[in-house]
Design a protein around this motif. Structure first.
Motif, PDB file in Angstrom:
ATOM      1  N   PHE A   1     -21.615 -25.279  -9.210  1.00 14.69           N
ATOM      2  CA  PHE A   1     -21.089 -24.169  -8.094  1.00 14.69           C
ATOM      3  C   PHE A   1     -20.807 -24.776  -6.663  1.00 14.69           C
ATOM      4  N   LEU A   2     -21.694 -25.506  -6.218  1.00 14.19           N
ATOM      5  CA  LEU A   2     -21.584 -26.037  -5.109  1.00 14.19           C
ATOM      6  C   LEU A   2     -20.358 -27.340  -5.041  1.00 14.19           C
ATOM      7  N   ASP A   3     -20.182 -28.007  -5.900  1.00 14.77           N
ATOM      8  CA  ASP A   3     -19.095 -28.758  -6.138  1.00 14.77           C
ATOM      9  C   ASP A   3     -17.536 -27.985  -6.024  1.00 14.77           C
ATOM     10  N   LEU A   4     -17.684 -26.638  -6.634  1.00 17.09           N
ATOM     11  CA  LEU A   4     -16.634 -25.817  -6.552  1.00 17.09           C
ATOM     12  C   LEU A   4     -16.373 -25.256  -5.296  1.00 17.09           C
TER      13      LEU A   4
ATOM     14  N   LYS B   1     -13.618 -26.075   0.412  1.00 19.23           N
ATOM     15  CA  LYS B   1     -13.686 -26.174   1.873  1.00 19.23           C
ATOM     16  C   LYS B   1     -14.796 -25.160   2.379  1.00 19.23           C
ATOM     17  N   LEU B   2     -15.454 -24.494   1.361  1.00 21.31           N
ATOM     18  CA  LEU B   2     -16.303 -23.266   1.881  1.00 21.31           C
ATOM     19  C   LEU B   2     -17.762 -24.081   2.396  1.00 21.31           C
ATOM     20  N   ASN B   3     -18.332 -23.392   3.237  1.00 21.95           N
ATOM     21  CA  ASN B   3     -19.413 -24.283   3.895  1.00 21.95           C
ATOM     22  C   ASN B   3     -20.933 -23.486   3.949  1.00 21.95           C
ATOM     23  N   VAL B   4     -20.897 -22.303   3.372  1.00 24.61           N
ATOM     24  CA  VAL B   4     -22.302 -21.540   3.421  1.00 24.61           C
ATOM     25  C   VAL B   4     -22.494 -20.991   1.879  1.00 24.61           C
TER      26      VAL B   4
ATOM     27  N   ALA C   1     -26.009 -29.737  -1.302  1.00 26.94           N
ATOM     28  CA  ALA C   1     -25.179 -28.969  -0.550  1.00 26.94           C
ATOM     29  C   ALA C   1     -24.835 -29.483   0.719  1.00 26.94           C
ATOM     30  N   GLY C   2     -25.938 -30.119   1.522  1.00 30.64           N
ATOM     31  CA  GLY C   2     -25.611 -30.739   2.811  1.00 30.64           C
ATOM     32  C   GLY C   2     -24.776 -31.907   2.722  1.00 30.64           C
ATOM     33  N   ALA C   3     -24.773 -32.833   1.633  1.00 30.06           N
ATOM     34  CA  ALA C   3     -23.830 -33.987   1.482  1.00 30.06           C
ATOM     35  C   ALA C   3     -22.474 -33.476   1.045  1.00 30.06           C
ATOM     36  N   ARG C   4     -22.342 -32.255   1.008  1.00 27.49           N
ATOM     37  CA  ARG C   4     -21.033 -31.695   0.610  1.00 27.49           C
ATOM     38  C   ARG C   4     -20.412 -30.636   1.800  1.00 27.49           C
ATOM     39  N   GLY C   5     -21.169 -30.879   3.107  1.00 25.27           N
ATOM     40  CA  GLY C   5     -21.020 -29.964   4.000  1.00 25.27           C
ATOM     41  C   GLY C   5     -21.521 -28.405   3.947  1.00 25.27           C
TER      42      GLY C   5
ATOM     43  N   PHE D   1     -42.556 -16.492   3.986  1.00 22.39           N
ATOM     44  CA  PHE D   1     -41.359 -17.266   4.674  1.00 22.39           C
ATOM     45  C   PHE D   1     -41.826 -18.372   5.211  1.00 22.39           C
ATOM     46  N   ASP D   2     -43.057 -18.622   5.775  1.00 26.52           N
ATOM     47  CA  ASP D   2     -43.421 -20.065   5.801  1.00 26.52           C
ATOM     48  C   ASP D   2     -43.065 -21.099   4.965  1.00 26.52           C
ATOM     49  N   GLU D   3     -43.132 -20.761   3.642  1.00 23.45           N
ATOM     50  CA  GLU D   3     -42.981 -21.910   2.514  1.00 23.45           C
ATOM     51  C   GLU D   3     -41.500 -21.911   2.285  1.00 23.45           C
ATOM     52  N   VAL D   4     -40.680 -20.832   2.856  1.00 24.91           N
ATOM     53  CA  VAL D   4     -39.227 -20.914   2.775  1.00 24.91           C
ATOM     54  C   VAL D   4     -38.717 -21.682   3.715  1.00 24.91           C
ATOM     55  N   VAL D   5     -39.270 -21.735   4.963  1.00 23.65           N
ATOM     56  CA  VAL D   5     -38.779 -22.405   6.018  1.00 23.65           C
ATOM     57  C   VAL D   5     -39.154 -24.025   5.887  1.00 23.65           C
ATOM     58  N   GLU D   6     -40.079 -24.266   5.244  1.00 21.86           N
ATOM     59  CA  GLU D   6     -40.653 -25.644   4.790  1.00 21.86           C
ATOM     60  C   GLU D   6     -39.501 -26.385   3.951  1.00 21.86           C
ATOM     61  N   VAL D   7     -38.593 -25.508   2.927  1.00 20.49           N
ATOM     62  CA  VAL D   7     -37.705 -26.106   2.375  1.00 20.49           C
ATOM     63  C   VAL D   7     -36.474 -26.028   2.686  1.00 20.49           C
ATOM     64  N   PHE D   8     -36.081 -24.926   3.318  1.00 27.90           N
ATOM     65  CA  PHE D   8     -34.649 -24.601   3.718  1.00 27.90           C
ATOM     66  C   PHE D   8     -34.603 -24.857   5.284  1.00 27.90           C
ATOM     67  N   PRO D   9     -33.729 -25.964   5.749  1.00 25.87           N
ATOM     68  CA  PRO D   9     -33.649 -26.229   7.226  1.00 25.87           C
ATOM     69  C   PRO D   9     -32.434 -25.480   7.856  1.00 25.87           C
ATOM     70  N   ALA D  10     -32.172 -24.697   7.327  1.00 25.19           N
ATOM     71  CA  ALA D  10     -30.880 -23.921   7.686  1.00 25.19           C
ATOM     72  C   ALA D  10     -31.550 -22.774   9.172  1.00 25.19           C
ATOM     73  N   GLU D  11     -30.779 -22.821  10.134  1.00 26.33           N
ATOM     74  CA  GLU D  11     -31.240 -22.076  11.325  1.00 26.33           C
ATOM     75  C   GLU D  11     -31.303 -20.658  10.901  1.00 26.33           C
ATOM     76  N   VAL D  12     -30.417 -20.071   9.628  1.00 25.85           N
ATOM     77  CA  VAL D  12     -30.648 -18.807   9.520  1.00 25.85           C
ATOM     78  C   VAL D  12     -31.096 -18.557   8.186  1.00 25.85           C
ATOM     79  N   ILE D  13     -32.181 -17.399   8.106  1.00 26.89           N
ATOM     80  CA  ILE D  13     -32.768 -16.913   6.991  1.00 26.89           C
ATOM     81  C   ILE D  13     -32.514 -15.558   6.709  1.00 26.89           C
ATOM     82  N   CYS D  14     -32.170 -15.080   5.499  1.00 26.22           N
ATOM     83  CA  CYS D  14     -31.763 -13.815   5.331  1.00 26.22           C
ATOM     84  C   CYS D  14     -32.909 -13.231   4.858  1.00 26.22           C
ATOM     85  N   VAL D  15     -33.099 -12.078   5.343  1.00 26.48           N
ATOM     86  CA  VAL D  15     -34.350 -11.262   5.158  1.00 26.48           C
ATOM     87  C   VAL D  15     -33.879  -9.611   4.501  1.00 26.48           C
TER      88      VAL D  15
END
Length: 522
Positions: free
Chosen positions: A153-156, A161-164, A226-230, A287-301
């Motif tokens: 799905f990330l490849d698609l 040119k989708l990025n999130v 995902a990051g390698a694909r923007g 959420f502490d464990e979430v931010v360990e894994v996901f470097p995104a500035e934005v986290i959805c609650v």
């Protein structure tokens, strides 16, 4: 007269064709130190059989150019050379995607099947995205999607040119992220005994267990891929509603003594987490464990669809309201969201939440509003100075039905055709110049109550997601007839080459129907 660049989708900002073609052959070199170069070499080597090493008599060269805006790129193609300039690594990757499109559908194959010369048309392409948030939500909570299919799905997404990627990881029907501190979230919460087939109010239960989850290393791998694909992966841990899977795993999170399992139905669930200090600490730790894994500035609650009945009847919730000086249970909803927002802010992150978070008290600093119940919440938030992602269910919920055709599988929600999606405008009319700057972009949604396999995801997503990609990337002015021509003549063959089982424009194939499975059209 059509330009050879008219095959590109999404449509670029500017393209000017000149005479001639650039041939790809065994003498062609591909150079540059950007990750996009190795990605393109790998893809084209598989499809063409050409080595595309760093030395040759005809060269495709990638480089960064500070004069080009972020995510933008420039292609200059002559008969003897291709020069690619990009504003950043993401722009270089989008340029590589455009070059692959210009080579034709066979360039999307995993082995060489093309006969004859590979060529690129000569000319210049100048391109950049209209919006910085070009997103798609993938719900892996209702129906789990194996890791390999997430990569696909990330490849698609990248091809469009989708990025999130908004990854919906938790809901009443399943918890999909390993949390080391709380292992029962996956040992108990990651599977359910059965599922409702069809719409919840009229559907039937099957007796097939369903489940699955991603380890933290799986998710790190997804983030890196995902990051390698923007693409930025924005994780969602939905609170304080849509939490029955968590309550099933840890009953002390709930408001009643009822013994709950992971939910087997669809819709809005009355069971919500309680507001005790222990529950707040529990989700802070999650959420502490979430931010360990996901470097995104934005986290959805999350923050959506929170029934208030249990809090209204809970002495503990009423005591919390009195302690905080709150007068309504809705304010208690906002209080809980702010506890998570402050905790994430202390860790350098900010939240995005569904538009209900704008109705339950002051928004936390930096909060982004995902306007899903319509556009008005996004308009109000933008005018109040808050950033907004437009994702109204009336326009960009791709799990909703695509036609009134009687064979349309499990027809739920609004009727939204390919043409409807292409006509969507993310900036509401009359918003005002200052508020317009708060619209980060838009996001399509793929909720999976009724999308239980990758094949069903393909059917719901494509080609409408292709139309959405052009809406969020290309200039606002649109030509529906030209889009349909590009889609039909050029882009659907690319999807065919990629093995995407999209919905044919004339209606579903017989094997894409679901006779006898009820939906609920709106």
């Amino acid at each position: 007269m059509l330009s050879p660049f008219d095959i590109l989708l999404p449509r670029p900002v500017e393209a000017v064709a000149t005479q001639g073609v650039f041939p790809l052959d065994r003498a062609t070199a591909l150079t540059g130190s950007l990750p996009a170069v190795e990605w393109l070499r790998t893809e084209l080597r598989a499809a063409t059989g050409l080595a595309l090493t760093e030395s040759g008599s005809a060269v495709i060269t990638f480089s960064l150019d500070a004069s080009i805006p972020a995510e933008g790129y420039r292609l200059e193609i002559t008969p003897t050379a291709v020069r690619v300039g990009a504003g950043d690594e993401a722009g270089a990757f989008y340029a590589a995607q455009s070059l692959r499109q210009l080579l034709g559908p066979a360039a999307f194959r995993r082995s060489p099947i093309h006969s004859g010369q590979w060529t690129l048309p000569c000319g210049t392409v100048l391109d950049r995205p209209r919006f910085g948030w070009r997103g798609c939500l993938l719900d892996v909570a209702r129906h789990f999607l194996p890791k390999s299919d997430v990569f696909r799905f990330l490849d698609l997404m990248a091809a469009h040119k989708l990025n999130v990627l908004h990854l919906h990881l938790t809901d009443d029907q399943g918890w999909r992220m390993e949390i080391e501190r709380y292992p029962r979230l996956t040992s108990v919460g990651a599977w359910r005994e059965r599922s409702t087939v069809g719409h919840g109010s009229v559907g039937a239960l099957d007796d097939r267990p369903h489940g699955g989850y991603y380890t933290k290393d799986d998710l790190r791998e997804i983030v890196a891929y995902a990051g390698a694909r923007g693409i930025t992966v924005v994780p969602e841990i939905d609170v304080p509603g849509h939490t029955q899977a968590a309550i099933a795993a840890y009953p002390e999170l709930g408001n009643t003594d009822a013994e709950l399992g992971v939910w087997t139905g669809w819709g809005i669930n009355p069971n919500v987490i309680n507001v005790s200090d222990e529950t707040v600490k529990f989700f802070r730790a999650v959420f502490d464990e979430v931010v360990e894994v996901f470097p995104a500035e934005v986290i959805c609650v999350g923050g959506d669809e929170v029934p208030l009945v249990q809090w209204r009847e809970s002495p503990q919730a009423q005591a919390r309201m009195a302690e905080q000086g709150l007068t309504t249970e809705a304010q208690l909803h906002g209080w809980f969201i702010r506890q998570m927002a402050v905790h994430l802010a202390d860790r350098g992150r900010r939240i995005i939440g569904w538009d209900e978070i704008a109705e339950v008290g002051d928004l936390p600093p930096g909060a982004i509003v995902a306007s899903w119940r319509g556009e008005q919440a996004g308009v109000d938030a933008a005018r109040a100075g808050h950033q907004v992602v437009m994702c109204p269910e009336q326009h960009v919920y791709l799990d909703h039905r695509q036609a009134d055709h009687p064979d349309e599988p499990i027809p739920v929600g609004y009727l939204r055709t390919l043409a409807d999606v292409y006509a969507y405008e993310p900036v509401p009319a009359g918003l005002g110049a200052e508020a317009v700057t708060q619209v980060l972009g838009a996001q399509a949604q793929l909720w999976t109550e009724h999308l239980d396999t990758p094949r069903r995801l393909d059917y719901a997503a494509f080609p409408r997601l292709s139309a959405f990609a052009e809406v969020v990337w290309s200039p606002a002015e649109r030509d529906p007839e030209a889009f349909l021509r590009r889609l039909t003549d050029h882009h659907l063959p690319r999807l065919d080459a990629l093995g995407v089982e999209y919905r044919p424009l004339v209606g579903p194939h017989p094997w894409q129907t679901r006779p006898g499975v009820p939906g609920l059209p709106r």
